[in-house]
Enzyme design. Structure first.
Site, PDB file in Angstrom:
ATOM      1  N   THR A  44       0.828  -1.206   0.000  1.00  0.00           N
ATOM      2  CA  THR A  44       0.000   0.000   0.000  1.00  0.00           C
ATOM      3  C   THR A  44       0.864   1.258   0.000  1.00  0.00           C
ATOM      4  O   THR A  44       0.483   2.284  -0.548  1.00  0.00           O
ATOM      5  CB  THR A  44      -0.886   0.005   1.267  1.00  0.00           C
ATOM      6  OG1 THR A  44      -1.557  -1.242   1.355  1.00  0.00           O
ATOM      7  CG2 THR A  44      -1.880   1.140   1.253  1.00  0.00           C
ATOM      8  N   TYR A 131       6.109 -11.879   4.651  1.00  0.00           N
ATOM      9  CA  TYR A 131       5.019 -11.267   3.868  1.00  0.00           C
ATOM     10  C   TYR A 131       4.692 -12.185   2.688  1.00  0.00           C
ATOM     11  O   TYR A 131       5.420 -12.231   1.699  1.00  0.00           O
ATOM     12  CB  TYR A 131       5.486  -9.891   3.408  1.00  0.00           C
ATOM     13  CG  TYR A 131       4.451  -9.042   2.688  1.00  0.00           C
ATOM     14  CD1 TYR A 131       3.127  -9.424   2.542  1.00  0.00           C
ATOM     15  CD2 TYR A 131       4.832  -7.810   2.159  1.00  0.00           C
ATOM     16  CE1 TYR A 131       2.218  -8.624   1.887  1.00  0.00           C
ATOM     17  CE2 TYR A 131       3.922  -6.994   1.505  1.00  0.00           C
ATOM     18  CZ  TYR A 131       2.613  -7.412   1.366  1.00  0.00           C
ATOM     19  OH  TYR A 131       1.715  -6.607   0.715  1.00  0.00           O
ATOM     20  N   LYS A 159       2.306 -12.772   7.548  1.00  0.00           N
ATOM     21  CA  LYS A 159       1.181 -12.020   6.964  1.00  0.00           C
ATOM     22  C   LYS A 159       0.664 -12.849   5.811  1.00  0.00           C
ATOM     23  O   LYS A 159       1.329 -12.961   4.774  1.00  0.00           O
ATOM     24  CB  LYS A 159       1.702 -10.664   6.477  1.00  0.00           C
ATOM     25  CG  LYS A 159       0.698  -9.762   5.779  1.00  0.00           C
ATOM     26  CD  LYS A 159       1.408  -8.458   5.353  1.00  0.00           C
ATOM     27  CE  LYS A 159       0.483  -7.389   4.797  1.00  0.00           C
ATOM     28  NZ  LYS A 159      -0.219  -7.759   3.577  1.00  0.00           N
TER      29      LYS A 159
END
Lengths: 297, 297
Positions: A44, A131, A159
């Protein structure tokens, strides 16, 4: 640190540079709302599009503005050499954690990804979040590989890209992963449409894009889920159903989140690095109308 | 320039830097063999893993060593800003052409990719090769988009990822693309297993990984195909069938080509940037044995 809501702010930028005041304001809003941690320079935050110097500046500003709220900094890059340099920069900036995706140009093998995490885990002194985001990295983690990597020093959280929509399958998915990683490694869900479902299914954290823009709304869902009020959490999430289907139609959340930031006056337009574009024309108007209906404008 | 064999050399490197003498030697071999052009800093040349300064150095060395053979330089990057800077560097280095892939972290839309090529085509003064490689970029070009981009100034060639294995389908595929691009835009095949088939099906050029290591072998196939000796070209290519199936098994040609360079004494080991690894153990031995059998050792 890797429990509750981890909110991921955008890094507003244009072709001339990063809008540091806008980024600072986004972080301040998260602190004011009381998020559990801040994920600076996540997908993001467009980490992959920034230079090393720019990433160091953003990391330092995030930590400065976070007023003690833990900041996790994205250190992903194509090359191990660069990841190690970014890890050092992030630690110097005061990051409380490092977020590492196996970014690829050439598709990576399991052994190559393990080698990357091994090299980084040997070099750092703060916790690492693994991630797992095949949508941007094209790398699919097996649970077996998650298990191997989670044994490495400093690995603190994973994540995951989402959970199955069905509640029982979601719970089973989280339990399967939980069974192969040490107890101290937290599991966090991402893919905002599945945030509430992931927490209800047993995830410890929600790594959230919308948390970066609407922290109160996202915190309400998170707090309800983690307090055991599953129905309330799912109901609060369901109120945002139009947003979830919008993200799905638009191929992800980044462009829509960036457009929302522009519409809300939190970022100048354009705020994404070319060749990426925020939404224009009818799409932009439709998103604006939807945000009003959902009380997110 | 965008006809015949365009050979793509590796850029041998380790964690300390690029092995410039080894790169120079690889280029010299291509010049000596008489390739039609040299593709420096392609995927085979690991462009995506290098810094801007390193890429400028490699481009300059390639042109210097090429002795007038046209050098096409890869300028792909995630961000338009960086692509424009790399285009400028490559032109300053004396590149005869620029190879541009729509590299992605966030999956790109057709309009975003068009915008990228438009921005670059406005800024440059040398020909551009559109690099269509969904395996590394995750972007699938439609023929309609190829047609739009091919109308832009400076677009000179399209490097397609391969052709169907069936001869009639391959010819139809090339004709479909040919129908939507201006006549001055050449079509080049890549995916070495399909090089001969692509040329026989009507492609103008072969953008070749194996051409970077075995230019004579690859030139023989290219010359036969372009002289209309289809059977001969296909037979020469079929002799390398074990190599084609090896590439397929190993998920592409880069790691095997790099390992072959190490085995042939053309690069020190390791010669790829971490986290990428060349082949080790049984795989390395099997490749060495195969190269001997195929007279490529």
């Amino acid at each position: 640190m890797f429990k509750g809501l981890s909110a991921f702010p955008l890094t507003p930028m244009d072709e001339h540079g990063i809008d540091m005041p806008a980024f600072a304001q986004l972080v301040q809003r998260l602190v004011a709302a009381g998020v559990d941690s801040i994920g600076a320079l996540g997908s993001t935050g467009s980490y992959a599009y920034l230079s090393r110097a720019e990433r160091a500046q953003v990391a330092a500003l995030a930590v400065e503005q976070a007023q003690g709220v833990p900041v996790v900094v994205g250190i992903g890059a194509l090359r191990t050499r660069d990841v190690l340099a970014l890890a050092e920069d992030a630690q110097k900036a005061g990051a409380s954690g490092l977020l590492l995706a196996p970014v690829s140009y050439q598709k990576l093998s399991d052994d190559e990804v393990y080698g990357l995490f091994q090299a980084v885990s040997r070099a750092v002194s703060v916790p690492i979040v693994v991630y797992d985001n095949p949508g941007t990295t094209r790398f699919e983690f097996s649970d077996a590989l998650h298990g191997r990597i989670a044994q490495l020093p400093h690995i603190a959280s994973i994540k995951i890209p989402g959970v199955p929509a069905d509640a029982a399958e979601a719970q089973a998915r989280v339990q399967r992963l939980r069974a192969v990683v040490p107890a101290h490694v937290s599991i966090g869900v991402s893919g905002d449409a599945l945030g509430a479902k992931g927490l209800v299914a047993g995830c410890d954290a929600w790594y959230s894009v919308i948390g970066g823009l609407w922290p109160q709304t996202t915190l309400a869902i998170t707090r309800a889920a983690l307090a055991g009020h599953a129905e309330q959490a799912l109901e609060l999430s369901n109120r945002l159903a139009p947003l979830w289907s919008w993200f799905q139609q638009k191929g992800g959340s980044l462009r829509s989140a960036a457009t929302a930031a522009e519409l809300m006056g939190l970022a100048r337009s354009p705020c994404l690095p070319l060749p990426l574009h925020t939404l224009q024309g009818a799409d932009r108007e439709a998103l604006a109308a939807m945000l009003k209906t959902l009380d997110l404008a």
